[in-house]
Scaffold this active site. Structure first.
Site, PDB file in Angstrom:
ATOM      1  N   CYS A   2      42.964  54.129  33.294  1.00  0.00           N
ATOM      2  CA  CYS A   2      42.759  55.574  33.246  1.00  0.00           C
ATOM      3  C   CYS A   2      41.256  55.853  33.305  1.00  0.00           C
ATOM      4  CB  CYS A   2      43.314  56.240  32.012  1.00  0.00           C
ATOM      5  SG  CYS A   2      45.080  56.077  31.830  1.00  0.00           S
ATOM      6  N   ARG A  27      40.511  52.378  38.072  1.00  0.00           N
ATOM      7  CA  ARG A  27      40.970  52.141  36.700  1.00  0.00           C
ATOM      8  C   ARG A  27      42.401  52.593  36.484  1.00  0.00           C
ATOM      9  NH1 ARG A  27      36.386  51.311  33.160  1.00  0.00           N
ATOM     10  NH2 ARG A  27      37.873  51.483  31.474  1.00  0.00           N
ATOM     11  N   TRP A  73      46.874  55.899  34.573  1.00  0.00           N
ATOM     12  CA  TRP A  73      47.729  54.711  34.673  1.00  0.00           C
ATOM     13  C   TRP A  73      48.745  54.894  33.564  1.00  0.00           C
ATOM     14  CZ3 TRP A  73      49.004  50.132  31.927  1.00  0.00           C
ATOM     15  CH2 TRP A  73      49.449  49.060  32.708  1.00  0.00           C
ATOM     16  N   ASN A  99      42.341  58.642  27.249  1.00  0.00           N
ATOM     17  CA  ASN A  99      42.684  57.253  27.584  1.00  0.00           C
ATOM     18  C   ASN A  99      43.145  56.567  26.310  1.00  0.00           C
ATOM     19  OD1 ASN A  99      41.769  57.642  30.130  1.00  0.00           O
ATOM     20  ND2 ASN A  99      39.963  56.312  29.953  1.00  0.00           N
ATOM     21  N   GLY A 100      44.046  55.614  26.427  1.00  0.00           N
ATOM     22  CA  GLY A 100      44.497  54.887  25.245  1.00  0.00           C
ATOM     23  C   GLY A 100      45.912  55.290  24.875  1.00  0.00           C
ATOM     24  N   GLU A 487      45.005  30.390  39.772  1.00  0.00           N
ATOM     25  CA  GLU A 487      44.315  31.614  40.192  1.00  0.00           C
ATOM     26  C   GLU A 487      44.730  31.993  41.619  1.00  0.00           C
ATOM     27  OE1 GLU A 487      42.803  34.126  39.171  1.00  0.00           O
ATOM     28  OE2 GLU A 487      41.713  34.832  40.939  1.00  0.00           O
ATOM     29  N   LYS A 491      46.256  35.622  42.552  1.00  0.00           N
ATOM     30  CA  LYS A 491      45.671  36.514  43.568  1.00  0.00           C
ATOM     31  C   LYS A 491      46.749  36.962  44.542  1.00  0.00           C
ATOM     32  CE  LYS A 491      41.727  37.411  42.831  1.00  0.00           C
ATOM     33  NZ  LYS A 491      42.302  37.460  41.528  1.00  0.00           N
ATOM     34  N   GLU A 494      49.310  39.343  42.908  1.00  0.00           N
ATOM     35  CA  GLU A 494      48.673  40.616  42.541  1.00  0.00           C
ATOM     36  C   GLU A 494      48.574  41.581  43.714  1.00  0.00           C
ATOM     37  OE1 GLU A 494      44.961  40.940  39.420  1.00  0.00           O
ATOM     38  OE2 GLU A 494      44.800  39.455  40.977  1.00  0.00           O
ATOM     39  N   HIS A 510      59.793  17.240  38.337  1.00  0.00           N
ATOM     40  CA  HIS A 510      60.602  17.445  37.128  1.00  0.00           C
ATOM     41  C   HIS A 510      61.349  18.774  37.151  1.00  0.00           C
ATOM     42  CE1 HIS A 510      58.971  13.829  35.442  1.00  0.00           C
ATOM     43  NE2 HIS A 510      57.730  14.272  35.591  1.00  0.00           N
ATOM     44  N   LYS A 608      42.478  48.062  36.796  1.00  0.00           N
ATOM     45  CA  LYS A 608      41.357  47.120  36.740  1.00  0.00           C
ATOM     46  C   LYS A 608      41.090  46.631  35.314  1.00  0.00           C
ATOM     47  CE  LYS A 608      37.678  45.046  38.510  1.00  0.00           C
ATOM     48  NZ  LYS A 608      38.072  43.740  39.076  1.00  0.00           N
TER      49      LYS A 608
HETATM   50  C1  G6P Z   1      43.883  43.197  34.509  1.00  0.00           C
HETATM   51  C2  G6P Z   1      43.625  42.995  35.986  1.00  0.00           C
HETATM   52  C3  G6P Z   1      43.323  41.515  36.266  1.00  0.00           C
HETATM   53  C4  G6P Z   1      42.186  41.050  35.377  1.00  0.00           C
HETATM   54  C5  G6P Z   1      42.522  41.256  33.903  1.00  0.00           C
HETATM   55  C6  G6P Z   1      41.380  40.917  32.967  1.00  0.00           C
HETATM   56  O1  G6P Z   1      45.108  42.659  34.160  1.00  0.00           O
HETATM   57  O2  G6P Z   1      44.729  43.420  36.758  1.00  0.00           O
HETATM   58  O3  G6P Z   1      42.970  41.366  37.626  1.00  0.00           O
HETATM   59  O4  G6P Z   1      41.926  39.711  35.639  1.00  0.00           O
HETATM   60  O5  G6P Z   1      42.849  42.629  33.698  1.00  0.00           O
HETATM   61  O6  G6P Z   1      40.333  41.835  33.118  1.00  0.00           O
HETATM   62  P1  G6P Z   1      38.898  41.612  32.497  1.00  0.00           P
HETATM   63  O7  G6P Z   1      38.147  42.879  32.787  1.00  0.00           O
HETATM   64  O8  G6P Z   1      39.072  41.392  31.024  1.00  0.00           O
HETATM   65  O9  G6P Z   1      38.295  40.429  33.156  1.00  0.00           O
END
Ligand code: G6P
Length: 613
Positions: A2, A27, A73, A99-100, A487, A491, A494, A510, A608
């Protein structure tokens, strides 16, 4: 998560708010809205769409010098126009953006309903607007700040919020508890936002509000007070000058932020290394962690805590530290750590990892650690963020602003900084000067090597296009390749929504081998280490079951015939290879997502920085 923006001054507020929201859209982006005071009346515009839809909807003729805006969000209530912020009281006098999460929202909403108030949305935020209005109705002599404080004293949960009172169109009241709020100081104008991204176009002079603080902004000044301390004035803080420029947030010639940020990596790594390599003693200089050689030596274990990609970066960091410093190291999702009553060891160095520095789970893990006397440093990208302030010392990532939801350059800089930490911890122990030298040089070579990988983008894109239609993919790695595989899978899922799962190569037999078939491609990560033969036999296991294989490798003499497609990276110092191997997987995910027509910078359901649980 947000975005909030507010303005009081002399300009036309609407374009300032829309521009600010546009900058904050990463955000949260499921709905947006703004409120301004026009001819003494509140004018609210909302949309269930993006900020671009809001821009098209706002009245160009409306001139106002005060307003608040929000990009959402959804947490409470589905993302529709009614639930979009700002929320108002019944009379349309008070408007709030928030926000929150208000934890006792249900109780507060019930109390309002019992008092005859008709709530129109499903949100927790709306309750705040009605409560503030009720405080003023009960005592019209109250200032907006007092009415807000009285309301917030009945609220449990996290918030960053801005309140606008139509009857007092010269001021905004702002409060923070667990959700970031930053004030921007202009010339006879004040801004407020949840993130400096919304401000840098107008001012670089900022003040971060602390938890439990409430501020009243007028065009020419602002006052802060504490919520709990009976409204005592808060300690004055000198404004900070933000490092970023408006241009850092511009796309330039790139089609989207993810591709811009992927390509900024060589420069981002250079920035991370600047002033931190000590050639004379073949070690790293990390003054920000504030630990002398004796203290560094007394660390018996390192534990990384982060969420999402930051957690996987922590896994890369743990591997590098074990190798260079020969002390046990591991990583754990901060979200798990905070909830499992962790045993906090005084001789462990805890490293909180976060691009935004605002991720709630990571922040809570830090607070839990501090409460139990743990030794914790932060590795964050955003200066002045909650985690950087809570930890007090640490390592700044210096990746520059990262806007795309999927982390690329910040993750790379996390791994680079962990290599520096490993080097430092190693050199106060048994890592020889020659080995230290090798790592120093290896780090220096990384920017050019990353640039070489970026130059092969077209070939990687071709492989991604070939496999983008898959419903599922495996990412297989072992030891150094394992965090890379994790990772890589993160990616891909996501941003392309292709189901991707990471597996340790040895675990394949396994269970998951049962899933291998011609429709299930696997990416196998093969660093140049002692395990090449083992990784090649993993490829054979997959091929024998008819599974297509993409080999990702730094092994130069691996023949093209070894797999259905081979993606190559330059050889680096073995400990640093995961940093390079990760880059093609960013490009792979990017091009798979592009081929599938995904909204690359703003993947569905994500945000984000997740500042709520
Ligand atoms: C969210 C994003 C991820 C990110 C994670 C941690 O879940 O979608 O892409 O890696 O937050 O964010 P940070 O700002 O703590 O690195």
């Amino acid at each position: 998560m947000c975005g909030i923006v507010g303005y009081v001054g002399k300009r036309d507020a609407t374009p300032v708010l829309v521009e600010g929201l546009h900058r904050l859209e990463y955000r949260g982006y499921d709905s947006a809205g703004l409120a301004v005071v026009h001819r003494g009346r509140l004018q609210v515009t909302k949309t269930a769409g993006r900020v671009a839809d809001l821009r098209a909807k706002v009245q160009p003729a409306t001139k106002s010098t005060i307003g608040i805006g929000h990009t959402r969000w959804a947490t409470h209530g589905e993302p529709n126009e009614v639930n979009a912020h700002p929320h108002t009281d019944t009379a349309g006098r008070i408007a709030v953006v928030h926000n929150g999460i208000i934890e006792n929202a249900e109780q507060l909403r019930d109390q309002l309903t019992a008092a005859g108030v008709k709530l129109v949305s499903d949100t927790d935020t709306e309750a705040l607007a009605h409560m503030i209005a009720a405080e003023i109705a009960a005592d019209p002599t109250l200032s907006l700040s007092e009415a807000t404080c009285r309301t917030l004293n009945r609220v449990e949960g996290a918030y960053g919020l801005v309140v606008l009172d139509t009857k007092r169109p010269d001021q905004l009241v702002v409060a923070r508890n667990g959700s970031p709020i930053v004030l921007g100081i202009g010339e006879s104008e004040m801004y407020v936002a949840s993130d400096v991204a919304a401000l840098v176009r107008y001012t670089r002079q900022v003040v971060y509000l602390e938890d439990g603080e409430v501020a009243t902004l007028h065009s020419g000044d602002y006052q802060t007070k504490t919520l709990t301390d009976n409204g005592a004035p808060a300690a004055a803080r000198a404004p900070m000058i933000v490092d970023a420029e408006a241009g850092d947030y511009e796309l330039g010639t790139y089609p989207d932020y993810m591709s811009k940020e992927i390509h900024e990596q060589p420069e981002a790594i250079r920035r991370a290394l600047r002033g931190r390599l000590d050639e004379r003693f073949a070690t790293a200089r990390l003054g920000g962690i504030n630990l002398d050689a004796r203290e560094l030596r007394s660390i018996r274990q390192v534990k990384f805590l982060g969420c999402g990609s930051a957690y996987y970066a922590g896994q890369m960091g743990a591997a590098i530290i074990e190798e260079l410093a020969r002390i046990p190291a591991d990583a754990e999702p901060a979200s798990e750590f905070r909830y499992r009553s962790p045993v906090v060891d005084p001789d462990t160095l805890y490293v909180a990892v976060s691009q935004s520095g605002e991720t709630s789970d990571t922040l809570m893990a830090v607070q839990e650690l501090k409460r139990k006397g743990g030794q914790v440093i932060g590795t964050v990208n955003v200066v002045g963020s909650a985690i950087s302030r809570e930890t007090g010392h640490g390592i700044l990532l210096h990746a520059g602003p990262e806007v795309a939801v999927a982390s690329t350059k910040a993750l790379t800089n996390m791994a680079v900084n962990f290599a520096l930490l490993g080097l430092l911890l190693g050199r106060v122990r048994d890592l020889s000067a020659a080995s230290g030298d090798r790592i120093v040089n290896g780090l220096r070579n990384l920017p050019a090597q990353v640039a070489d990988i970026l130059a092969t983008q077209t070939e990687i894109a071709a492989v991604a296009h070939l496999y983008a239609a898959a419903d599922h993919m495996f990412f297989i790695g072992r030891v150094r390749g394992w965090p890379v595989a994790r990772e890589g899978a993160q990616k891909l899922k996501e941003i392309s929504y292709v189901h991707a799962e990471a597996y340790q190569a040895g675990e394949l037999k396994h269970g998951p081998l049962a899933l291998i078939q011609p429709e299930m491609p696997s990416v196998v990560v093969i660093p140049s280490d002692d395990l090449v033969a083992k990784n090649l036999s993993t490829i054979e296991q997959i091929k024998a079951r008819g599974g297509p294989v993409i080999a990702l490798t730094s092994v130069h003499d691996l023949p093209d015939s070894a797999a259905d497609a081979v993606i190559r990276v330059p050889r680096a110092e073995p400990e640093l290879e995961p940093i390079l191997l990760n880059i093609p997987l960013q490009i792979f995910a990017y091009h798979a997502a592009a081929k599938l027509g995904r909204d690359i910078d703003k993947p569905r359901n994500l945000a984000k920085s997740v500042t709520v649980e």
